[in-house]
Design an enzyme around this catalytic site. Sequence first.
Site, short mmCIF file in Angstrom:
data_model
loop_
_atom_site.label_atom_id
_atom_site.label_comp_id
_atom_site.label_asym_id
_atom_site.label_seq_id
_atom_site.Cartn_x
_atom_site.Cartn_y
_atom_site.Cartn_z
N CYS A 75 0.87 -1.17 0.00
CA CYS A 75 0.00 0.00 0.00
C CYS A 75 0.90 1.22 0.00
O CYS A 75 1.70 1.40 0.93
CB CYS A 75 -0.89 -0.02 1.24
SG CYS A 75 -1.88 1.47 1.50
N CYS A 189 -0.76 3.84 -6.40
CA CYS A 189 -1.63 3.14 -5.46
C CYS A 189 -1.80 1.74 -6.00
O CYS A 189 -2.09 1.56 -7.20
CB CYS A 189 -2.99 3.84 -5.34
SG CYS A 189 -4.21 2.93 -4.35
#
Length: 264
Positions: A75, A189
């Site tokens: 992440c 992302c």
Amino acid sequence: MQPASPILLFDSGFGGLTVLAELQKQLPHAPVIYAADLAGIPYGPKTEAEVAARVAGLLGRLAERFHPRLICIACNTASTIALGMVRDVLETPIVGTVPAIKPAAAMTQTGTIGLLGTAATIRQAYVDNLEAEFAQGKLLLRHAAPELVEAAELKLRGGTPDPAIFTRAAEGLRGQPGGDATDTVVLACTHFPLVQDELAAAFENKVHFIDGAQGIARRIAYLTQGQSFDRQDDNFAIVTGNEQDSAPLLGGLRRYGIGRIQPL
């Protein structure tokens, strides 16, 4: 190190599946536990303090319970905020996720690079430092596109995201001064590659996309070189929240070799 000791992949949701897909190519026999903080998603609007405390706390619990050989924070938001803290408090090797600005700078022909991420990621000094180190002489345009996280999660569960979401993301870069020259877009992302086809259509197939999943998988393979792996069952997912009984979600996860979901 026991052969059945797992690699733990952690994300706010299921964007880290893009890392898992590349990891399975590198280490097809490695046992993997995928951990998704669905009760905390999205991380982008949260403060740095909230993200750091939540990620460190969850990874501490997961490390104590499953004794992973390595943890990957799959992440970008969590990595750019909490990676240092987690490394300070856990003895387990930790691999983070960073925006692929370096390879994007080498790839661009026009010198204009777009970066799509969460609001928290694009404002981090970490990104500033990557730009200063690897993209000198280039134009790096940043745009926060939190809707893409929701779109990726919806698509994984069999839904169809609104095409306007991807149009807004594309225009968020192209509408900036110099944005029309963008030829390379960093997907900062791990969720965003899940909707890369939709983004490509919004950009009229005029840009190249790049993300960090392959590099992360190579790093994990390097750090576990020489170790034995023995996956005795399907990989599984650990989730916070109440989606462990979600049939549509499990259907999406099975495409990545995850056979069951259980609560944390």
